[in-house]
Design a protein around this motif. Structure first.
Motif, PDB file in Angstrom:
ATOM      1  N   ALA A 124       0.824  -1.214   0.000  1.00 27.15           N
ATOM      2  CA  ALA A 124       0.000   0.000   0.000  1.00 27.15           C
ATOM      3  C   ALA A 124       0.859   1.264   0.000  1.00 27.15           C
ATOM      4  CB  ALA A 124      -0.940   0.004   1.199  1.00 27.15           C
ATOM      5  N   VAL A 125       1.992   1.225   0.691  1.00 22.61           N
ATOM      6  CA  VAL A 125       2.813   2.441   0.790  1.00 22.61           C
ATOM      7  C   VAL A 125       3.282   2.927  -0.586  1.00 22.61           C
ATOM      8  CG1 VAL A 125       4.987   3.379   1.685  1.00 22.61           C
ATOM      9  CG2 VAL A 125       3.463   2.104   3.201  1.00 22.61           C
ATOM     10  N   PRO A 126       3.998   2.089  -1.381  1.00 22.21           N
ATOM     11  CA  PRO A 126       4.360   2.594  -2.705  1.00 22.21           C
ATOM     12  C   PRO A 126       3.134   2.883  -3.572  1.00 22.21           C
ATOM     13  CG  PRO A 126       4.922   0.262  -2.493  1.00 22.21           C
ATOM     14  CD  PRO A 126       4.554   0.747  -1.132  1.00 22.21           C
ATOM     15  N   GLY A 127       2.038   2.120  -3.366  1.00 19.38           N
ATOM     16  CA  GLY A 127       0.833   2.349  -4.166  1.00 19.38           C
ATOM     17  C   GLY A 127       0.282   3.748  -3.963  1.00 19.38           C
ATOM     18  N   VAL A 128       0.160   4.149  -2.701  1.00 14.88           N
ATOM     19  CA  VAL A 128      -0.409   5.471  -2.426  1.00 14.88           C
ATOM     20  C   VAL A 128       0.550   6.578  -2.855  1.00 14.88           C
ATOM     21  CG1 VAL A 128      -1.127   7.007  -0.565  1.00 14.88           C
ATOM     22  CG2 VAL A 128      -1.955   4.666  -0.616  1.00 14.88           C
ATOM     23  N   LEU A 129       1.839   6.381  -2.609  1.00 13.85           N
ATOM     24  CA  LEU A 129       2.807   7.402  -3.040  1.00 13.85           C
ATOM     25  C   LEU A 129       2.764   7.583  -4.560  1.00 13.85           C
ATOM     26  CD1 LEU A 129       5.825   6.540  -0.716  1.00 13.85           C
ATOM     27  CD2 LEU A 129       4.285   8.499  -0.541  1.00 13.85           C
ATOM     28  N   MET A 130       2.651   6.474  -5.279  1.00 11.22           N
ATOM     29  CA  MET A 130       2.551   6.527  -6.741  1.00 11.22           C
ATOM     30  C   MET A 130       1.364   7.382  -7.182  1.00 11.22           C
ATOM     31  SD  MET A 130       1.595   3.196  -9.071  1.00 11.22           S
ATOM     32  CE  MET A 130      -0.109   3.033  -8.533  1.00 11.22           C
ATOM     33  N   ILE A 131       0.216   7.184  -6.505  1.00 10.89           N
ATOM     34  CA  ILE A 131      -0.982   7.906  -6.921  1.00 10.89           C
ATOM     35  C   ILE A 131      -0.878   9.389  -6.590  1.00 10.89           C
ATOM     36  CG2 ILE A 131      -3.429   8.177  -6.401  1.00 10.89           C
ATOM     37  CD1 ILE A 131      -3.233   5.014  -5.979  1.00 10.89           C
ATOM     38  N   SER A 155       6.346   9.121 -10.001  1.00  9.72           N
ATOM     39  CA  SER A 155       5.295   8.143  -9.797  1.00  9.72           C
ATOM     40  C   SER A 155       5.699   6.766 -10.325  1.00  9.72           C
ATOM     41  CB  SER A 155       4.026   8.649 -10.486  1.00  9.72           C
ATOM     42  OG  SER A 155       2.993   7.731 -10.367  1.00  9.72           O
ATOM     43  N   THR A 156       6.386   6.766 -11.467  1.00  9.41           N
ATOM     44  CA  THR A 156       6.793   5.491 -12.069  1.00  9.41           C
ATOM     45  C   THR A 156       7.804   4.761 -11.189  1.00  9.41           C
ATOM     46  OG1 THR A 156       6.396   6.422 -14.250  1.00  9.41           O
ATOM     47  CG2 THR A 156       7.736   4.431 -14.161  1.00  9.41           C
ATOM     48  N   ILE A 157       8.655   5.530 -10.512  1.00  7.40           N
ATOM     49  CA  ILE A 157       9.605   4.886  -9.598  1.00  7.40           C
ATOM     50  C   ILE A 157       8.842   4.159  -8.481  1.00  7.40           C
ATOM     51  CG2 ILE A 157      11.443   5.327  -7.914  1.00  7.40           C
ATOM     52  CD1 ILE A 157      12.279   7.683  -9.794  1.00  7.40           C
ATOM     53  N   PHE A 158       7.821   4.818  -7.936  1.00  7.13           N
ATOM     54  CA  PHE A 158       7.006   4.153  -6.914  1.00  7.13           C
ATOM     55  C   PHE A 158       6.292   2.934  -7.506  1.00  7.13           C
ATOM     56  CE2 PHE A 158       6.907   8.524  -4.896  1.00  7.13           C
ATOM     57  CZ  PHE A 158       7.746   8.180  -3.846  1.00  7.13           C
ATOM     58  N   PHE A 159       5.884   3.067  -8.768  1.00  8.07           N
ATOM     59  CA  PHE A 159       5.200   1.954  -9.438  1.00  8.07           C
ATOM     60  C   PHE A 159       6.139   0.746  -9.522  1.00  8.07           C
ATOM     61  CE2 PHE A 159       3.088   0.441 -13.632  1.00  8.07           C
ATOM     62  CZ  PHE A 159       2.197  -0.357 -12.940  1.00  8.07           C
ATOM     63  N   LEU A 160       7.396   0.985  -9.871  1.00  8.26           N
ATOM     64  CA  LEU A 160       8.353  -0.131  -9.970  1.00  8.26           C
ATOM     65  C   LEU A 160       8.543  -0.786  -8.601  1.00  8.26           C
ATOM     66  CD1 LEU A 160      10.961   1.493 -12.386  1.00  8.26           C
ATOM     67  CD2 LEU A 160       9.169  -0.183 -12.927  1.00  8.26           C
ATOM     68  N   TRP A 161       8.641   0.029  -7.585  1.00  6.44           N
ATOM     69  CA  TRP A 161       8.749  -0.485  -6.219  1.00  6.44           C
ATOM     70  C   TRP A 161       7.514  -1.348  -5.891  1.00  6.44           C
ATOM     71  CZ3 TRP A 161       8.573   3.408  -1.488  1.00  6.44           C
ATOM     72  CH2 TRP A 161       8.508   2.679  -0.288  1.00  6.44           C
ATOM     73  N   LEU A 162       6.329  -0.821  -6.228  1.00 10.61           N
ATOM     74  CA  LEU A 162       5.095  -1.568  -5.997  1.00 10.61           C
ATOM     75  C   LEU A 162       5.117  -2.922  -6.710  1.00 10.61           C
ATOM     76  CD1 LEU A 162       2.112  -1.898  -5.149  1.00 10.61           C
ATOM     77  CD2 LEU A 162       1.492  -0.566  -7.148  1.00 10.61           C
ATOM     78  N   ILE A 163       5.586  -2.894  -7.973  1.00  9.42           N
ATOM     79  CA  ILE A 163       5.608  -4.130  -8.760  1.00  9.42           C
ATOM     80  C   ILE A 163       6.450  -5.200  -8.058  1.00  9.42           C
ATOM     81  CG2 ILE A 163       6.512  -5.107 -10.912  1.00  9.42           C
ATOM     82  CD1 ILE A 163       5.560  -2.619 -12.361  1.00  9.42           C
TER      83      ILE A 163
END
Ligand SMILES: CC1=C(/C=C/C(C)=C/C=C/C(C)=C/C=O)C(C)(C)CCC1
Ligand SMILES: CC1=C(/C=C/C(C)=C/C=C/C(C)=C/C=O)C(C)(C)CCC1
Lengths: 249, 249
Positions: A124-131, A155-163
């Motif tokens: 959730a943490v990288p997800g919310v930061l991405m948004i 945002s894309t960096i957070f997305f990669l972390w989320l992935i």
């Protein structure tokens, strides 16, 4: 951007179909939660919550769409310069739905209670930061693409972390999954990449030009992504935990 | 106060996310009441009621927000001087929800039926007085801060009284709580202080200046406080009584 009648109608149609689908599937998910082992019941219940909250935000977008254009001289023209229409409601809604969707995934993987909490939080943490990075980038949308792009990259960096976190969750899930259902987590992985990957495309789209087609295409991509990442995702997970319930007894 | 497009959008976004979350979680609480021991079922049911009533009042605030500003000359300007926008709907809603939230707490602590009634009443009285004092103070918001502050102080006295009553309830709760769940009441105590403590901050905020950022920040604080003191509080209590149900058999 001025829209032709067709473009305007298509845009409102896309939004209407999306919120209609969300509201209608609340019922589907509510009724399905009865047939599951108690530990998995939360999966369709949370899908019902996601559907309700997404339906409401898409209904707002629909109303905003209607309020933002007026039919003048044979075309739909924005009522205020600088676009009053904004996709911001979508982003607000994702702040709620993204953590819920990721929690559903952890529950469906049959992890232990404590692992569910830890894994959901880590996703959730990288997800919310991405948004939020994307939402902030959106605000600068008009005119200045460097702001949009800078925050798109953040945002894309957070997305990669989320992935990476999602991958971790699926991998620990595979171990607990009955043999016959083992292909599901890896299919979910590709489904996740394909559907969540659509959002950055819609985000970047306005750079191709300020035309009516692009405005409508953006709504179409966001909406297709929403239906797949929330509604179809919910159906898949519900079927998955239905099978799990019956194999695990 | 005149708002920029970003501030205006952010304000409506915050209100939309709040009411969307409230409405969506009605389903969550309704579905969860099935899995509980009968004596605890009222906890999620009351949360569903709180969600419905809060959702409606936040929807009103959202509509009021949209109706109170007009886009003129590149900015969102209040339609009437002296702010037609008001937070009064929130206070009206709290008059209903605060007594319910406090009753939920007494039920979740597993008190005897007669104690539940006595304790709920003793908490509801200062709770409602606190809100009405604050509501009356709000009405004098424009221009004259001495009225706002006087009634803020009166309200705070009731708040301190309420805090003592809540502490009493939690202390009597700890004795009835299965050993393994004993940390929950004291965590709830800190959660209560942290989330209810946000409201006076939002109340006092306009004194920092009549700027668009402050108007939006106030909505943000009220909304974060609402989501945590009602929705997250409800989830925590529901999980707590789920555990209690299974330990108590
Ligand atoms: C990478 C990236 C983005 C990714 C967004 C995603 C992946 C959103 C997913 C939303 C979902 C799944 C909502 C469901 O309710 C943004 C923010 C567009 C900004 C540009 C860069
Ligand atoms: C101390 C104090 C206040 C406290 C308000 C509180 C604590 C409200 C809680 C509301 C809740 C929990 C609503 C949930 O539905 C006011 C009235 C802002 C006025 C200023 C002083």
């Amino acid at each position: 951007v001025t829209l032709t009648t067709q473009q305007y109608t298509l845009g409102s149609l896309i939004l209407m179909v999306s919120y209609g689908a969300c509201f209608a599937f609340i019922l589907f998910f509510m009724m399905n939660s009865q047939n599951l082992a108690p530990r998995y019941r939360l999966v369709p219940i949370l899908s019902a919550v996601v559907m309700a909250s997404a339906g409401l935000s898409l209904l707002q977008e629909f109303n905003l769409w209607k309020d933002s254009y007026a039919f003048v001289d044979g075309a739909y023209r924005p009522l205020a310069e600088n676009e009053t229409f904004t996709n911001a409601f979508r982003y607000g809604n994702w702040t709620i739905t993204v953590p819920i969707l990721l929690t559903q995934l952890a529950i469906a993987m049959g992890l232990k209670q404590s692992d569910i909490q830890r894994r959901s939080l880590r996703m959730a943490v990288p997800g919310v930061l991405m948004i939020w990075a994307g939402l902030y980038g959106q605000f600068g949308e008009v005119g200045d693409f460097s702001h949009l792009n800078l925050w798109g990259v953040v945002s894309t960096i957070f997305f990669l972390w989320l992935i990476l976190e999602v991958r971790q969750t699926l991998i620990s899930g595979i171990n607990n999954t009955p043999d016959i259902l083992k292909p599901w987590p890896s299919n979910l992985w590709w489904f996740f990449l394909a559907t969540w990957g659509l959002y950055p495309l819609a985000y970047a789209l306005p750079q191709l030009g300020a035309t009516g087609d692009i405005v409508v295409a953006r709504q179409a991509i966001y909406s297709v992504a929403d239906i797949f990442s929330k509604l179809v995702f919910g159906i898949i997970l519900t079927r998955f935990v239905l099978r799990r319930s019956s194999y695990e007894g």
